[in-house]
Write an enzyme that holds these catalytic residues in place. Structure first.
Site, short mmCIF file in Angstrom:
data_model
loop_
_atom_site.label_atom_id
_atom_site.label_comp_id
_atom_site.label_asym_id
_atom_site.label_seq_id
_atom_site.Cartn_x
_atom_site.Cartn_y
_atom_site.Cartn_z
CG ASN A 67 -35.48 -40.35 34.12
OD1 ASN A 67 -36.04 -41.34 34.58
ND2 ASN A 67 -34.18 -40.17 34.23
CG ASP B 88 -28.51 -31.31 38.81
OD1 ASP B 88 -29.30 -32.04 39.42
OD2 ASP B 88 -27.31 -31.57 38.65
CG ASP C 178 -31.88 -41.42 31.78
OD1 ASP C 178 -33.01 -41.73 31.32
OD2 ASP C 178 -31.32 -40.35 31.49
CB THR D 139 -38.62 -33.12 37.93
OG1 THR D 139 -37.52 -33.26 38.86
CG2 THR D 139 -39.30 -31.80 38.18
P1 ADP Z 1 -33.65 -36.65 33.03
O1 ADP Z 1 -33.18 -37.91 32.35
O2 ADP Z 1 -33.39 -36.64 34.47
O3 ADP Z 1 -35.01 -36.23 32.63
P2 ADP Z 1 -32.27 -35.00 31.19
O4 ADP Z 1 -31.07 -34.30 31.60
O5 ADP Z 1 -32.19 -36.11 30.21
O6 ADP Z 1 -32.82 -35.44 32.56
O7 ADP Z 1 -33.35 -33.99 30.63
C1 ADP Z 1 -33.77 -32.83 31.28
C2 ADP Z 1 -34.19 -31.81 30.25
O8 ADP Z 1 -33.01 -31.37 29.56
C3 ADP Z 1 -35.09 -32.36 29.15
O9 ADP Z 1 -36.44 -32.20 29.52
C4 ADP Z 1 -34.74 -31.45 27.99
O10 ADP Z 1 -35.44 -30.23 28.12
C5 ADP Z 1 -33.27 -31.15 28.20
N1 ADP Z 1 -32.37 -32.02 27.41
C6 ADP Z 1 -31.49 -32.92 27.90
N2 ADP Z 1 -30.80 -33.52 26.91
C7 ADP Z 1 -31.25 -32.97 25.76
C8 ADP Z 1 -30.93 -33.15 24.36
N3 ADP Z 1 -30.01 -34.04 23.95
N4 ADP Z 1 -31.58 -32.39 23.46
C9 ADP Z 1 -32.50 -31.50 23.85
N5 ADP Z 1 -32.86 -31.29 25.13
C10 ADP Z 1 -32.24 -31.99 26.08
ZN ZN Z 2 -33.05 -36.55 36.25
#
Ligand code: ADP
Ligand code: ZN
Length: 266
Positions: free
Chosen positions: A105, A190, A73, A103
């Protein structure tokens, strides 16, 4: 990455996975509709998984493989991997080509394609490269490159290629903007992959609605989690332990999320 300061317990090893699968195979319980994989930090485990997914596709050619290619990330714009680097070529050359839905990032999409991704235009190009590697559905689950978004929005981009009955392809690209909550949660990736799979299953012909429901359910769950954590912290900054995702409390929102976040068709 466990996301926690400490962890205990056992991690399944690749020969144990092989054995488990052999058990299922011997009992003829290997016809599935979906397979979902996420974090793994072991190259031979990932290679074992490739063999299993291939075998599952043989058992049921229609099985849909959803892969969350967990690699790393970005923190403050700086990308870093949280799995061994030797996993990247396995994901790129073997896992992603088998996947139907991925999926990544923003950082994972960059690693898999070897491109940088600083604008929405570049993101859409990168998604085309990812489609060309195999998956018909690509979701970039979080990105922060859109200048107009300032710092309080997370952008999710989705792209799907559908094969029409006349043999031609149709393409659909969407964007969802998510208000960023001021907290770091554990397990959101997840949960998102799982809910996306569930809503794609319920709305196979409406990609936009499936994504809206998955993203909105996320938003319900995380808002509840943050407000519970803030109440527990008594006004201070919630601790990691207080930010445990409120899954059970969110059962109704998960089963039937009110669409809070609408997608824009690009
Ligand atoms: P990754 O980095 O693998 O994409 P994240 O866990 O950062 O995974 O994000 C997955 C989803 O979780 C995002 O698309 C969003 O919908 C939600 N999300 C994660 N963190 C936040 C946050 N701080 N505020 C709002 N939504 C969040
Ligand atoms: Zn992820």
């Amino acid at each position: 990455m466990s996301g926690y300061a400490h962890w205990r317990g056992q991690v399944l090893k690749s020969d144990e996975l092989k054995e488990l699968y052999q058990g299922l195979r011997l009992n003829d319980i290997t016809r599935y509709d979906y397979v979902l994989t996420g974090y793994t930090a072991d190259k031979s485990f990932l290679e074992q998984l490739v063999g299993i997914v291939k075998d599952l596709k043989k058992q049921n050619p229609k099985v849909i493989y959803v892969c969350d290619p967990v690699l790393g990330d970005k923190w403050n714009g700086e990308g870093s991997m949280y799995v061994p680097e030797e996993l990247l070529p396995v994901y790129r050359d073997q896992v992603v080509p088998l996947a139907d839905i991925i999926t990544p990032n923003q950082f994972e999409a960059e690693l898999l394609t070897g491109r940088t991704l600083n604008t929405e235009k570049e993101a859409l190009e990168v998604m085309e490269v990812l489609h060309a590697m195999g998956p018909h559905t690509v979701l970039i689950t979080s990105s922060d490159f859109i200048p107009s978004c300032e710092n309080d929005l997370l952008v999710v981009l989705g792209s799907r290629i559908t094969c029409k009955p006349d043999g031609t392809n149709s393409k659909e690209k969407i964007r969802l903007e998510i208000p960023k909550l001021d907290a770091v949660f554990v397990g959101t990736g997840d949960l998102f992959a799982a809910m996306l799979l569930a809503w794609i299953h319920h709305h196979p012909d409406n990609f936009k609605l499936a994504c809206e429901k998955a993203v909105s359910a996320m938003s319900h769950v995380l808002k509840r989690t943050l407000s519970c954590a803030q109440a527990q912290a008594g006004g201070g900054k919630p601790r990691v332990a207080e930010l445990e995702i409120r899954m059970v409390q969110s059962k109704r929102d998960i089963e039937n999320p009110k669409v809070l976040i609408q997608a824009t068709t690009l």
